[in-house]
Design a protein around this motif. Structure first.
Motif, short mmCIF file in Angstrom:
data_model
loop_
_atom_site.label_atom_id
_atom_site.label_comp_id
_atom_site.label_asym_id
_atom_site.label_seq_id
_atom_site.Cartn_x
_atom_site.Cartn_y
_atom_site.Cartn_z
N LYS A 1 26.00 19.72 -5.24
CA LYS A 1 25.56 20.50 -6.22
C LYS A 1 25.49 19.99 -7.59
O LYS A 1 24.84 20.45 -8.38
N LEU A 2 26.08 18.66 -7.78
CA LEU A 2 25.75 17.93 -9.09
C LEU A 2 24.53 17.09 -8.86
O LEU A 2 24.02 16.78 -7.76
N ASP A 3 24.20 16.74 -10.23
CA ASP A 3 22.87 15.77 -10.11
C ASP A 3 23.49 14.52 -10.59
O ASP A 3 24.42 14.46 -11.43
N ALA A 4 22.36 13.37 -10.37
CA ALA A 4 22.88 12.29 -11.29
C ALA A 4 23.01 12.36 -12.86
O ALA A 4 22.24 13.26 -13.46
N GLY A 5 24.07 11.70 -13.24
CA GLY A 5 24.32 11.84 -14.48
C GLY A 5 25.39 12.82 -15.11
O GLY A 5 26.02 12.94 -16.01
N ASP A 6 25.74 13.56 -14.02
CA ASP A 6 26.77 14.49 -14.22
C ASP A 6 28.02 13.82 -13.94
O ASP A 6 28.09 12.70 -13.37
N ILE A 7 29.23 14.29 -14.46
CA ILE A 7 30.41 13.55 -14.46
C ILE A 7 31.64 14.33 -13.50
O ILE A 7 31.76 15.42 -13.95
N LEU A 8 32.38 13.69 -12.61
CA LEU A 8 33.04 14.39 -11.78
C LEU A 8 34.30 13.45 -12.10
O LEU A 8 34.39 12.40 -11.56
N ILE A 9 35.50 14.39 -12.41
CA ILE A 9 36.57 13.90 -12.74
C ILE A 9 37.69 14.36 -11.62
O ILE A 9 37.80 15.36 -11.27
N ASP A 10 38.23 13.19 -10.75
CA ASP A 10 39.33 13.58 -9.78
C ASP A 10 40.79 13.14 -10.46
O ASP A 10 41.10 12.28 -10.49
N GLY A 11 41.15 14.51 -10.62
CA GLY A 11 42.59 14.38 -11.34
C GLY A 11 43.59 14.83 -10.54
O GLY A 11 44.67 14.87 -10.92
N GLY A 12 43.19 14.94 -9.08
CA GLY A 12 44.42 15.27 -8.06
C GLY A 12 45.35 14.28 -8.04
O GLY A 12 45.05 12.68 -8.18
N ASN A 13 46.52 14.55 -7.62
CA ASN A 13 47.56 13.56 -7.63
C ASN A 13 47.26 12.55 -6.33
O ASN A 13 46.70 13.40 -5.08
N SER A 14 47.92 11.57 -6.16
CA SER A 14 47.62 10.82 -4.80
C SER A 14 49.12 10.70 -4.21
O SER A 14 50.15 10.68 -4.98
N ASN A 15 49.13 10.35 -2.95
CA ASN A 15 50.30 9.93 -2.19
C ASN A 15 50.45 8.48 -2.51
O ASN A 15 49.90 7.57 -1.81
N TYR A 16 51.32 8.03 -3.49
CA TYR A 16 51.64 6.79 -3.85
C TYR A 16 52.07 5.92 -2.74
O TYR A 16 52.21 4.63 -2.96
N LYS A 17 52.75 6.53 -1.79
CA LYS A 17 53.53 5.92 -0.63
C LYS A 17 52.54 5.09 0.22
O LYS A 17 52.94 4.34 0.86
#
Length: 99
Positions: free
Chosen positions: A83-99
């Protein structure tokens, strides 16, 4: 500035409130309608789905994803890529499984 926030749980909702307090327009979406209502009570515009959220943002779009790590994050990003176009910004703020 206008930001789309997907994921209006504890962290996402507090980020929405902070952005609105700092004069940043927010369009919020969550699978939980109660969370959408809370975001609206802070002054956020709301979306019924990710397409609606993208449509309500100006180009270049900024979309911040605050959903749980793993499949929820991956499927949300896969959906947004379509759905997004070139130049759009997508921030992944989800936490991760650090183990």
């Amino acid at each position: 500035m206008k930001v789309g926030m997907i994921g209006l749980g504890k962290m996402g909702l507090n980020l929405v409130k902070n952005m609105i307090d700092n004069k940043i327009e927010v369009v919020g979406f969550d699978l939980n309608s109660d969370s959408i209502d809370k975001a609206a009570s802070y002054g956020a515009k709301t979306a019924v789905d990710t397409q609606d959220l993208v449509d309500k943002l100006d180009s270049p779009r900024i979309v911040w994803v605050m959903v749980p790590a793993g499949k929820p994050t991956n499927s949300t990003i896969d959906d947004l890529i379509e759905k997004l176009d070139a130049g759009d910004i997508l921030i992944d703020g989800g936490n991760s499984n650090y183990k």
